[in-house]
Design an enzyme around this catalytic site. Sequence first.
Site, PDB file in Angstrom:
ATOM      1  N   PHE A  61       0.837  -1.197   0.000  1.00 30.69           N
ATOM      2  CA  PHE A  61       0.000   0.000   0.000  1.00 30.69           C
ATOM      3  C   PHE A  61       0.869   1.243   0.000  1.00 30.69           C
ATOM      4  CE2 PHE A  61      -2.384  -3.480   1.704  1.00 30.69           C
ATOM      5  CZ  PHE A  61      -3.624  -3.340   1.097  1.00 30.69           C
ATOM      6  N   GLU A  62       0.378   2.283  -0.653  1.00 29.50           N
ATOM      7  CA  GLU A  62       1.180   3.502  -0.764  1.00 29.50           C
ATOM      8  C   GLU A  62       1.505   4.106   0.602  1.00 29.50           C
ATOM      9  OE1 GLU A  62      -0.955   6.937  -2.453  1.00 29.50           O
ATOM     10  OE2 GLU A  62      -2.774   5.778  -2.231  1.00 29.50           O
ATOM     11  N   THR A  63       0.696   3.771   1.600  1.00 25.40           N
ATOM     12  CA  THR A  63       0.950   4.280   2.948  1.00 25.40           C
ATOM     13  C   THR A  63       2.206   3.682   3.571  1.00 25.40           C
ATOM     14  OG1 THR A  63      -0.639   2.570   3.583  1.00 25.40           O
ATOM     15  CG2 THR A  63      -1.410   4.853   3.564  1.00 25.40           C
TER      16      THR A  63
END
Lengths: 319, 319, 265, 265
Positions: free
Chosen positions: C50-52
């Site tokens: 995930f980009e997080t």
Amino acid sequence: MALNRMSAADAVGKYIKDGDQIALGGFTVNRNPMLMIREIIRQKIRDLYLVVHSHGQGMELLIGAGCVKRVELAYGGVARFAPTGHRFKKAFLDKTIEVEDYSNFHMTLRFLAGAMGLPFMATKSGLNTDIVRRSGFSAACRGTDRVPEHKLKVIDDPLDPDGGEVIVLPPLKPDVAILHAQFVGDEGTCRICGLTFADIEQAKAAKTVIVTCEEIIPEDIIRQEPDQNSLPHFMVDAVIVAPFGAHPTACHKFYDYDPVHLNLFKNMAREDDCFADYLNEWVYPFDSQEAYLEKVGIRNLLKIKANSALGYAPGLDRR
Amino acid sequence: MALNRMSAADAVGKYIKDGDQIALGGFTVNRNPMLMIREIIRQKIRDLYLVVHSHGQGMELLIGAGCVKRVELAYGGVARFAPTGHRFKKAFLDKTIEVEDYSNFHMTLRFLAGAMGLPFMATKSGLNTDIVRRSGFSAACRGTDRVPEHKLKVIDDPLDPDGGEVIVLPPLKPDVAILHAQFVGDEGTCRICGLTFADIEQAKAAKTVIVTCEEIIPEDIIRQEPDQNSLPHFMVDAVIVAPFGAHPTACHKFYDYDPVHLNLFKNMAREDDCFADYLNEWVYPFDSQEAYLEKVGIRNLLKIKANSALGYAPGLDRR
Amino acid sequence: MENYTANEIMALSAGRLVKNGDILFAGTGLSMLAATVAKRIHAPEAVVFFETGGIDPSLDELPLAVADPRVMVGTSINTSLVDALSLLGHPKFRTIAFLGAAQIDCYGNLNSTLLGTYEHPRQRFPGSGGACDAASMAYGVIIFMQHQRRRFVEKLDYLTSPGWMTGGDSRRQAGFDRGGPIAVVTNLCVMKFDEHTKMMYLDEYYPFTDPGKVASETGFDLDISRARMASPPSESELATLRSGVDPQRLILGPMPTSQAAADKF
Amino acid sequence: MENYTANEIMALSAGRLVKNGDILFAGTGLSMLAATVAKRIHAPEAVVFFETGGIDPSLDELPLAVADPRVMVGTSINTSLVDALSLLGHPKFRTIAFLGAAQIDCYGNLNSTLLGTYEHPRQRFPGSGGACDAASMAYGVIIFMQHQRRRFVEKLDYLTSPGWMTGGDSRRQAGFDRGGPIAVVTNLCVMKFDEHTKMMYLDEYYPFTDPGKVASETGFDLDISRARMASPPSESELATLRSGVDPQRLILGPMPTSQAAADKF
């Protein structure tokens, strides 16, 4: 994911070729991937192109053994044991290696650019110094064999009209990054304890990542504290179990640097003859880490064994 | 070093002025510094210039309450609870705020440049898109009030003749970074558990750093595992103890996001009248975190309380 | 009459495009289902991130946001936005990004920012988030869309995320040395891009629709000459998706009814 | 006849230049003693950090290298090179770097790279390490030198680390918006830089030497007109340094003998 676990000998055979550009993990007397370095020397790999920030015992050994053609670095020494590395100095003065000088910030920014896929990094650090004005690599090699077209360039800040000049630095994308970690999970997740130096950036920037480690532990255990981990499992191409794999440099929480060995090395590194003796005594004979450690001896290993609470060996005689 | 511990009210009074450029920590439904955000609204701070990557419940509330003049962002929404933030959308369409669009990579690179003191960052991400070609800020504001002279620029790669065009992005150096952490040591060392988003870069880039936290713990305890820490003690300017300080967003290891509250907010955020009711019901009346939490109610807090092993509330009804 | 929903065949169709070992940049919603079901069925060594910053979480419960605490558990490493977004472009990995958008054009360029202009906006969407970055840097992109004429447009109001740009070699000329959309998965069909022109064409339509319906819901000329009917989800695919991936149907939504449930899409 | 060594007065002289709250970029050797003794005597809130990434370690034992595992214990945070080097330039902090070098010129520019040229090298030193970065970005720099004519030179063989460049306003014109050397602490004296010309002048000479000796050991013209004798270390300063900071005398070296121990330097 299955762990690609192998011996140091197989890792060198499979992944390291003459002429490769190699990023060495660690810093001066800490977490140098020494098992792999000794194995590279044993297999007589040649013409390596080292890219490092501040190395270090490992670089000394590789240069001394004639494995190195070219180095980009910020610092070549073994801290108090050799403020300037003897083999590095000799090779530089004898011109058996080509050296390009940067600063530590420059080199780490270059690794970071490689790790992040950025085209370059910009900084004002070093403006108007000889790091900017001079080049140790010959003009002829520029643009060939992974040598960047430009060491760096000074340009006007394109965004800030009052920004003045800035240095732009080319990214580093080494063929191989070699690092020594405390732990690897049995699917490849890598954990470095204590300072990471630029090991993580170097690994992310590299085409191939080789990790030696003190211990392989179950993946579900290493994933219980993912905030502590350093590299995801799929980024690690080969893992070599190497207890005391950084000896004679330190590995936080496992062992301290070995002052006896580093002093011995310092003395033997001064002259070519003695250094050949060092290689014959400490590098060539050992086809396993266990055999090397027998030579080091249990008494010395107990002296440097880290105290569990402190992570180093308190009271160690470090003169 | 003595901890500069204070109330949220005092922190807003002392450190946040009309027109300040503020970096909000967290991401959509996670670790938004909600206590501080409610207090900013209570003190009727105006004309804020928000710089964020993907926000988020906190930004919705600040925009809705009329505190914001200008936003640089990559994403304005509350994930599934409002894929586009209702208040953000309305303010944009009504032109009560000015918005400049970047990507998440752009914004995090800009924070990173600020954190590292670099003059700019370069990337190829976004070449030839309208993020590069269009600007949401008026030309008139460029170069004034902390608005960078250029949103970005496209230049030829100065180092690589085959490198083509690259985007250069101006650094961000916000007046204030506000973030919510799990732990702060009683001398200021800050530890975020789980994903850090861009909170660390934002804090390092900012002139003033305000941290709300679930718990203050002894400094010697937080320093037993310094690999886990996020900011050194001297970088934290003010600390506010704020249990459930990110509610209704999540705080890993302490509590989950609150679907009941986020759905309630979503419904009340659609129309101006209802949103005013929300502020009157959930923001203005509470001069303490304890009073706010009484309103939320122990039953709701128990529902979102994190399971110690998992860090979230398993089985929570999240519809 | 189908025994599956449009959401189900979308997740499974996208999942079939995943290769073992792919590094999958997932959003929430269908993309997470597609990634997860692929891992369970044929791509066990695929990695979801995930980009997080959550890399390869255990996903014992489905996250409803990329910042959901559920993406931080059982991960190989918890890191930051900048690290996760940097991974997208890593040349060693076949990174595949799942993206959605408000508008798409025939070259797979995406708009998730606004309708109208900044001066005269008609609608506002959340913005790029990491979509522009994924579309710029990933090895490939799989796009999820609701199939509606107003979404499949001749010309985007705003180009947020680069697809094949203006077709042909234009993406590479724009400065991207890899990437580009692989497929568009909608509630009616799977579309791909012509090898040379890089224009979208109908590859497979779901059994409950037909090429004419697809063309009529598409706001630009669509090549339907290569269209085949998709094979319906197998019982075992459906079982894995339903009981292994989203048992609470948080993203899948209602089960198919005795009516052809998919008709409602 | 002195009851202290040159190393001792050097550490204490440099320590006196530290202000409470300073963020100290330390190397090993005397700089660590200076930083630590300042913290114990008058600057308790000063922070010591290392370019390797160790921020504010407890220093229960003296590190002998910036990569010594002793810099990783009791720290506020263990981080990386790039983070630590970035901290050097942080505009919020009065970062003071301690540096040494092989050569120094009258403007405090430093050479730690080589003698001769790359083509015709006469000697090689380790290189910049973080010194160039500290000299470029820190709020101020304190330099340790052995006082020898061959080290204090008219012209550096190689400018590794920028000092006041060519004096006057030239450092700012070169692109550095802050920083520059504050003092040079040698085994004979403490030198500072003229406010306007930025040329080195003799500020304080140690009680066991005199301005003439200092000038004769300096390879460029040195202004000695402002020279004062330094006050000798106090008993309590010496006690803190000896028993609190380096009880093993790992860096301090031998205790003073009944001879004036400092003579040997």
